[in-house]
Each structure stands twice: as structure tokens, then as C-alpha cells.
Design a protein around this motif. Structure first.
Motif, PDB file in Angstrom:
ATOM      1  N   GLU A 123       0.836  -1.205   0.000  1.00  0.00           N
ATOM      2  CA  GLU A 123       0.000   0.000   0.000  1.00  0.00           C
ATOM      3  C   GLU A 123       0.869   1.253   0.000  1.00  0.00           C
ATOM      4  N   TYR A 124       1.985   1.231   0.709  1.00  0.00           N
ATOM      5  CA  TYR A 124       2.897   2.377   0.680  1.00  0.00           C
ATOM      6  C   TYR A 124       3.490   2.563  -0.720  1.00  0.00           C
ATOM      7  N   LEU A 125       3.905   1.471  -1.350  1.00  0.00           N
ATOM      8  CA  LEU A 125       4.494   1.574  -2.691  1.00  0.00           C
ATOM      9  C   LEU A 125       3.533   2.256  -3.660  1.00  0.00           C
ATOM     10  N   LYS A 126       2.262   1.998  -3.512  1.00  0.00           N
ATOM     11  CA  LYS A 126       1.261   2.593  -4.405  1.00  0.00           C
ATOM     12  C   LYS A 126       1.252   4.113  -4.320  1.00  0.00           C
ATOM     13  N   THR A 127       1.686   4.659  -3.186  1.00  0.00           N
ATOM     14  CA  THR A 127       1.710   6.119  -3.044  1.00  0.00           C
ATOM     15  C   THR A 127       2.842   6.736  -3.858  1.00  0.00           C
ATOM     16  N   LEU A 128       3.763   5.927  -4.354  1.00  0.00           N
ATOM     17  CA  LEU A 128       4.908   6.418  -5.129  1.00  0.00           C
ATOM     18  C   LEU A 128       4.597   6.476  -6.627  1.00  0.00           C
ATOM     19  N   TRP A 129       3.426   6.031  -7.026  1.00  0.00           N
ATOM     20  CA  TRP A 129       3.064   5.936  -8.436  1.00  0.00           C
ATOM     21  C   TRP A 129       2.126   7.056  -8.850  1.00  0.00           C
ATOM     22  N   THR A 130       2.009   7.239 -10.151  1.00  0.00           N
ATOM     23  CA  THR A 130       1.054   8.213 -10.677  1.00  0.00           C
ATOM     24  C   THR A 130      -0.361   7.625 -10.586  1.00  0.00           C
ATOM     25  N   ASP A 131      -1.361   8.472 -10.727  1.00  0.00           N
ATOM     26  CA  ASP A 131      -2.750   7.996 -10.721  1.00  0.00           C
ATOM     27  C   ASP A 131      -2.973   6.968 -11.823  1.00  0.00           C
ATOM     28  N   GLU A 132      -2.422   7.223 -12.995  1.00  0.00           N
ATOM     29  CA  GLU A 132      -2.578   6.306 -14.119  1.00  0.00           C
ATOM     30  C   GLU A 132      -1.935   4.942 -13.807  1.00  0.00           C
ATOM     31  N   GLN A 133      -0.769   4.957 -13.198  1.00  0.00           N
ATOM     32  CA  GLN A 133      -0.095   3.708 -12.828  1.00  0.00           C
ATOM     33  C   GLN A 133      -0.906   2.948 -11.778  1.00  0.00           C
ATOM     34  N   ARG A 134      -1.467   3.669 -10.805  1.00  0.00           N
ATOM     35  CA  ARG A 134      -2.296   3.009  -9.787  1.00  0.00           C
ATOM     36  C   ARG A 134      -3.528   2.369 -10.416  1.00  0.00           C
ATOM     37  N   LYS A 135      -4.141   3.035 -11.393  1.00  0.00           N
ATOM     38  CA  LYS A 135      -5.310   2.456 -12.085  1.00  0.00           C
ATOM     39  C   LYS A 135      -4.913   1.183 -12.824  1.00  0.00           C
ATOM     40  N   TYR A 136      -3.786   1.218 -13.517  1.00  0.00           N
ATOM     41  CA  TYR A 136      -3.304   0.044 -14.233  1.00  0.00           C
ATOM     42  C   TYR A 136      -3.067  -1.108 -13.257  1.00  0.00           C
ATOM     43  N   GLN A 137      -2.373  -0.808 -12.163  1.00  0.00           N
ATOM     44  CA  GLN A 137      -2.029  -1.838 -11.186  1.00  0.00           C
ATOM     45  C   GLN A 137      -3.274  -2.402 -10.516  1.00  0.00           C
ATOM     46  N   LYS A 138      -4.241  -1.558 -10.273  1.00  0.00           N
ATOM     47  CA  LYS A 138      -5.504  -2.023  -9.671  1.00  0.00           C
ATOM     48  C   LYS A 138      -6.186  -3.020 -10.605  1.00  0.00           C
ATOM     49  N   ALA A 139      -6.206  -2.714 -11.894  1.00  0.00           N
ATOM     50  CA  ALA A 139      -6.800  -3.625 -12.865  1.00  0.00           C
ATOM     51  C   ALA A 139      -6.022  -4.945 -12.922  1.00  0.00           C
ATOM     52  N   GLU A 140      -4.691  -4.877 -12.826  1.00  0.00           N
ATOM     53  CA  GLU A 140      -3.872  -6.099 -12.824  1.00  0.00           C
ATOM     54  C   GLU A 140      -4.167  -6.957 -11.611  1.00  0.00           C
ATOM     55  N   SER A 141      -4.551  -6.323 -10.516  1.00  0.00           N
ATOM     56  CA  SER A 141      -4.761  -7.028  -9.244  1.00  0.00           C
ATOM     57  C   SER A 141      -6.138  -7.666  -9.153  1.00  0.00           C
ATOM     58  N   GLN A 142      -7.038  -7.330 -10.079  1.00  0.00           N
ATOM     59  CA  GLN A 142      -8.396  -7.902  -9.995  1.00  0.00           C
ATOM     60  C   GLN A 142      -8.485  -9.239 -10.674  1.00  0.00           C
TER      61      GLN A 142
END
Length: 142
Positions: A123-142
Motif C-alpha cells: 500500500e505504501y508503494l502505491k503512493t509512489l506511483w502516478t494515478d494512471e499507474q495506480r489504475k493500471y495496477q488495480k486492474a492487474e490485481s483484480q
């Protein structure tokens, strides 16, 4: 009128707290993220950098033929991995497939960190990413 505002707050505040990763700590950062940052600084920062910037020349093998620690910030590729993959890498360790040695270049932390602590680091690592990267990663995690 105040009754309606109070009722609305009772509905909205829990949703906002849940969406932000938990209740905020003293500085407004969700407690899980704050814990993850603390664990990151104690466990990961010596290799991956205090701001997640990674090792110098992280894209090139070092003199041992091993890939240096990559950044975890927006310049790296951590955001391309699902939560499950990140969890596995932290728990079991990781050997870069292009390394010339067989050793784990990232040690396993599963015996030193609880599952909850590993999730907090992610969860901390996610704060180091851009909004677009977080959206991509969220989709990868589903």
C-alpha cells in the motif's frame, strides 16, 4: 437541516475512510500506508532507495552479472505487477531472470514480516506511483 448533514456524514465518512486504505493517522495518511512506509524504510530502502528511486544504473547488470534493485517509484516497473505478485516477491524473494548467478537478489522477507506488514508495504508503494499507474495496477490485481 443539520440532521440531514449529520446523516449524510455518517454515510460518506466510512466510505472515504475505506477507500483511502483505512483510518487516517496523525498526519492524515492512512495508518496502513504509514506503517508500510516505516517497514519500507527499515527493510527495503537500503537497496531500493529512500524515495523508491532504486539503485544507480538499475537497468544494467552489476559486476557480478546481477540486476541492481529497481525503483519502486513511477520511474520503475513495480506498478505493472499485481498485488499478489508483489506479495509473492516480498514473501519468497526474487531472482531476476537475467541474473548470471542463482542467488536471490532480493531476499525473502516472509519469515520477518507478517502478511499484514507485507500488504502495508505494498500500500505504501502505491503512493509512489502516478494515478494512471495506480489504475493500471488495480486492474492487474483484480
Amino acid at each position: 437541516m443539520n440532521k440531514w448533514i449529520g446523516s449524510l456524514a455518517l454515510l460518506v465518512v466510512p466510505v472515504l475512510v475505506f477507500a483511502s486504505g483505512g483510518p487516517p493517522g496523525r498526519d492524515g495518511v492512512p495508518m496502513e500506508v504509514a506503517q508500510g512506509r516505516q517497514i519500507y524504510e527499515q527493510t527495503c530502502a537500503t537497496c531500493h532507495g529512500w524515495q523508491g528511486e532504486g539503485a544507480t544504473d538499475w537497468k544494467q547488470p552489476d559486476i557480478k552479472g546481477e540486476m541492481p534493485a529497481p525503483p519502486h517509484n513511477e520511474a520503475g516497473h513495480t506498478w505493472r505487477h499485481s498485488d499478489a505478485m508483489l506479495f509473492k516477491m516480498i514473501e519468497k524473494g526474487w531472482r531476476h531472470p537475467f541474473n548470471k548467478s542463482d542467488r536471490l537478489t532480493m531476499p525473502a522477507f516472509g519469515e520477518n514480516l507478517t502478511d499484514q506488514e507485507i500488504h502495508a508495504v505494498i500500500e505504501y508503494l502505491k503512493t509512489l506511483w502516478t494515478d494512471e499507474q495506480r489504475k493500471y495496477q488495480k486492474a492487474e490485481s483484480q
